[in-house]
Write a protein that holds these residues in place. Structure first.
Motif, PDB file in Angstrom:
ATOM      1  N   UNK A 219       0.757  -1.242  -0.048  1.00 12.56           N
ATOM      2  CA  UNK A 219      -0.087  -0.041  -0.193  1.00 12.56           C
ATOM      3  C   UNK A 219       0.807   1.365   0.053  1.00 12.56           C
ATOM      4  N   UNK A 220       1.036   1.857  -1.211  1.00  5.86           N
ATOM      5  CA  UNK A 220       1.854   3.143  -1.344  1.00  5.86           C
ATOM      6  C   UNK A 220       1.347   4.105  -0.224  1.00  5.86           C
ATOM      7  N   UNK A 221       2.195   4.809   0.261  1.00  7.68           N
ATOM      8  CA  UNK A 221       1.701   5.965   1.120  1.00  7.68           C
ATOM      9  C   UNK A 221       1.896   5.763   2.805  1.00  7.68           C
ATOM     10  N   UNK A 222       1.876   4.355   3.057  1.00  9.67           N
ATOM     11  CA  UNK A 222       1.997   3.805   4.615  1.00  9.67           C
ATOM     12  C   UNK A 222       3.492   3.883   4.894  1.00  9.67           C
ATOM     13  N   UNK A 223       3.950   4.221   6.148  1.00  6.44           N
ATOM     14  CA  UNK A 223       5.071   4.147   6.750  1.00  6.44           C
ATOM     15  C   UNK A 223       5.064   3.819   8.144  1.00  6.44           C
ATOM     16  N   UNK A 224       6.183   3.083   8.675  1.00  2.00           N
ATOM     17  CA  UNK A 224       6.135   2.701   9.975  1.00  2.00           C
ATOM     18  C   UNK A 224       6.775   3.751  10.876  1.00  2.00           C
ATOM     19  N   UNK A 225       6.458   3.932  12.012  1.00  2.00           N
ATOM     20  CA  UNK A 225       7.126   4.888  13.098  1.00  2.00           C
ATOM     21  C   UNK A 225       7.265   4.236  14.331  1.00  2.00           C
ATOM     22  N   UNK A 226       8.434   4.290  14.925  1.00  2.00           N
ATOM     23  CA  UNK A 226       8.551   3.795  16.450  1.00  2.00           C
ATOM     24  C   UNK A 226       9.036   2.212  16.555  1.00  2.00           C
ATOM     25  N   UNK A 227       9.694   1.868  17.536  1.00  2.00           N
ATOM     26  CA  UNK A 227       9.964   0.366  18.012  1.00  2.00           C
ATOM     27  C   UNK A 227       9.453   0.061  19.289  1.00  2.00           C
ATOM     28  N   UNK A 228       8.205  -0.659  19.297  1.00  2.00           N
ATOM     29  CA  UNK A 228       7.485  -0.898  20.590  1.00  2.00           C
ATOM     30  C   UNK A 228       8.052  -2.427  21.114  1.00  2.00           C
ATOM     31  N   UNK A 229       8.418  -2.419  22.348  1.00  2.00           N
ATOM     32  CA  UNK A 229       8.690  -3.594  23.083  1.00  2.00           C
ATOM     33  C   UNK A 229       9.473  -4.404  22.201  1.00  2.00           C
ATOM     34  N   UNK A 230       9.242  -5.793  22.111  1.00  2.00           N
ATOM     35  CA  UNK A 230      10.047  -6.649  21.446  1.00  2.00           C
ATOM     36  C   UNK A 230      10.573  -7.771  22.160  1.00  2.00           C
ATOM     37  N   UNK A 231      10.984  -9.041  21.468  1.00  2.00           N
ATOM     38  CA  UNK A 231      11.310 -10.013  22.187  1.00  2.00           C
ATOM     39  C   UNK A 231      11.052 -11.177  21.536  1.00  2.00           C
ATOM     40  N   UNK A 232      11.296 -12.454  22.229  1.00  2.00           N
ATOM     41  CA  UNK A 232      10.966 -13.676  21.778  1.00  2.00           C
ATOM     42  C   UNK A 232       9.566 -13.908  21.563  1.00  2.00           C
ATOM     43  N   UNK A 233       9.067 -14.740  20.594  1.00  2.00           N
ATOM     44  CA  UNK A 233       7.670 -15.077  20.297  1.00  2.00           C
ATOM     45  C   UNK A 233       7.733 -16.868  20.062  1.00  2.00           C
ATOM     46  N   UNK A 234       6.531 -17.249  20.407  1.00  2.00           N
ATOM     47  CA  UNK A 234       6.483 -18.557  20.465  1.00  2.00           C
ATOM     48  C   UNK A 234       5.278 -19.293  19.561  1.00  2.00           C
ATOM     49  N   UNK A 235       5.470 -20.696  19.366  1.00  2.00           N
ATOM     50  CA  UNK A 235       4.360 -21.379  19.202  1.00  2.00           C
ATOM     51  C   UNK A 235       3.560 -22.011  20.321  1.00  2.00           C
ATOM     52  N   UNK A 236       2.440 -22.065  20.452  1.00  2.00           N
ATOM     53  CA  UNK A 236       1.583 -22.728  21.759  1.00  2.00           C
ATOM     54  C   UNK A 236       1.348 -24.016  21.319  1.00  2.00           C
ATOM     55  N   UNK A 237       1.604 -24.822  22.508  1.00  4.97           N
ATOM     56  CA  UNK A 237       1.229 -26.173  22.686  1.00  4.97           C
ATOM     57  C   UNK A 237       0.256 -26.509  23.483  1.00  4.97           C
ATOM     58  N   UNK A 238      -0.712 -27.326  23.371  1.00 10.53           N
ATOM     59  CA  UNK A 238      -1.861 -27.641  23.984  1.00 10.53           C
ATOM     60  C   UNK A 238      -1.312 -28.477  25.347  1.00 10.53           C
ATOM     61  N   UNK A 239      -1.958 -27.966  26.404  1.00 11.49           N
ATOM     62  CA  UNK A 239      -1.612 -28.290  27.872  1.00 11.49           C
ATOM     63  C   UNK A 239      -2.635 -29.720  28.135  1.00 11.49           C
ATOM     64  N   UNK A 240      -1.916 -30.949  27.824  1.00  9.18           N
ATOM     65  CA  UNK A 240      -2.798 -32.007  28.237  1.00  9.18           C
ATOM     66  C   UNK A 240      -1.867 -32.959  28.583  1.00  9.18           C
TER      67      UNK A 240
END
Length: 295
Positions: A219-240
């Motif tokens: 999409x022309x005309x869109x820009x990103x600004x700022x760097x918010x938070x950050x760190x590891x992200x994950x796959x979720x595994x069913x707890x059973x």
């Protein structure tokens, strides 16, 4: 169904897309790894398939091109299942339905780039698979360039329902020093949030940098600004009853993909190599969640 290894296959894993209007797509050849296969829970091994929830986040994670589902998460899901000697049965769902789907035993694992929080760890276990940060996406022509959360006070911001971005803004929306508040608008996926921005319904979108980068290309005309938070992200595994083994098998599979170079090839293909990790880490019930950067 016979286990793939018992048939002497070299690891062609079929990805079954349980998505309305999406035809089955065949993934790359990928060999089952015996030391990973032996860690897979017996019930899942016997079923011969890995039931995977795939949140509808859009590019670069999961998106449709014609009748084919593509993206980083799709490719990783295929490779993960193949390494375990299983078929990947993938269901495209709203992000907000992922963890409840695990609780209801509809899925064995869920992709979704989950930030690992104490609240989420009440219902599921996690294994790190990537790292990232959030940003604001805005219309360049509007002259509004927020860099921090306080910069969106008095503004309307779109987020994806159930995301960490929604949680962060809901927590901060009433803390504006000038007496205003942040109006948080939740949408089922990132594409809908960006559409609201383009149409002028909201002033900004808060999203993962990968999503923002792709939306800027599209999409022309869109820009990103700022760097918010950050760190590891994950796959979720069913707890059973399968949790412990499933976590061990998932870690072994991811670590194998990382060491073999397949993990990086998948990320480079999807332009997400900036978030590569060197080793997967397990966060099970009783673990302390990782500490994320302050915004």
């Amino acid at each position: 169904m016979l286990h793939p290894l018992s048939r002497g296959l070299k690891g062609l894993a079929v990805m079954l897309f349980v998505v309305a209007g999406v035809a089955p797509a065949f993934a790359q050849d990928s060999a089952a790894v015996p030391e990973v296969v032996e860690k897979v829970p017996a019930a899942i091994k016997e079923a011969g398939k890995l039931r995977i929830a795939m949140p509808d986040q859009g590019k670069p994670f999961a998106y449709k091109v014609g009748n084919e589902l593509k993206g980083m998460d799709v490719d990783l899901a295929n490779a993960l299942a193949a390494t375990m000697g299983l078929e990947a049965e993938v269901t495209l769902i709203p992000f907000a339905s992922a963890l409840t789907g695990l609780q209801a035993n509809k899925f064995d694992i869920s992709f979704g780039e989950f930030y690992i929080t104490a609240e989420r760890m009440k219902t599921a276990d996690f294994i790190t698979s990537w790292q990232t940060y959030a940003t604001f996406l805005v219309n360049k022509d509007k002259g509004f360039m927020p860099a921090t959360v306080s910069d969106v006070c008095g503004k309307s911001v779109a987020v994806m329902t159930g995301s960490v971005d929604q949680v962060a803004l809901e927590k901060a929306k009433n803390d504006c020093a000038d007496g205003t508040r942040i109006k948080v608008e939740a949408f089922p996926n990132s594409s809908s949030a960006v559409l609201a921005l383009v149409s002028g319904r909201v002033d900004a979108v808060r999203a993962d940098i990968g999503v923002a980068s792709d939306m800027m290309r599209a999409t022309p005309g869109l820009v990103n600004t700022g760097k918010l938070g950050g760190g590891f992200c994950a796959i979720a595994v069913a707890r059973n009853e399968n949790s412990t083994q499933m976590l061990d098998a998932s870690k072994a599979a991811l670590d194998h993909l990382i060491k073999s170079g397949e993990y990086r090839r998948i990320l480079e293909k999807n332009e997400t190599a900036y978030g590569a990790i060197e080793e997967a880490a397990i966060y099970a019930e009783g673990s302390n969640p990782p500490v994320y950067k302050e915004e």
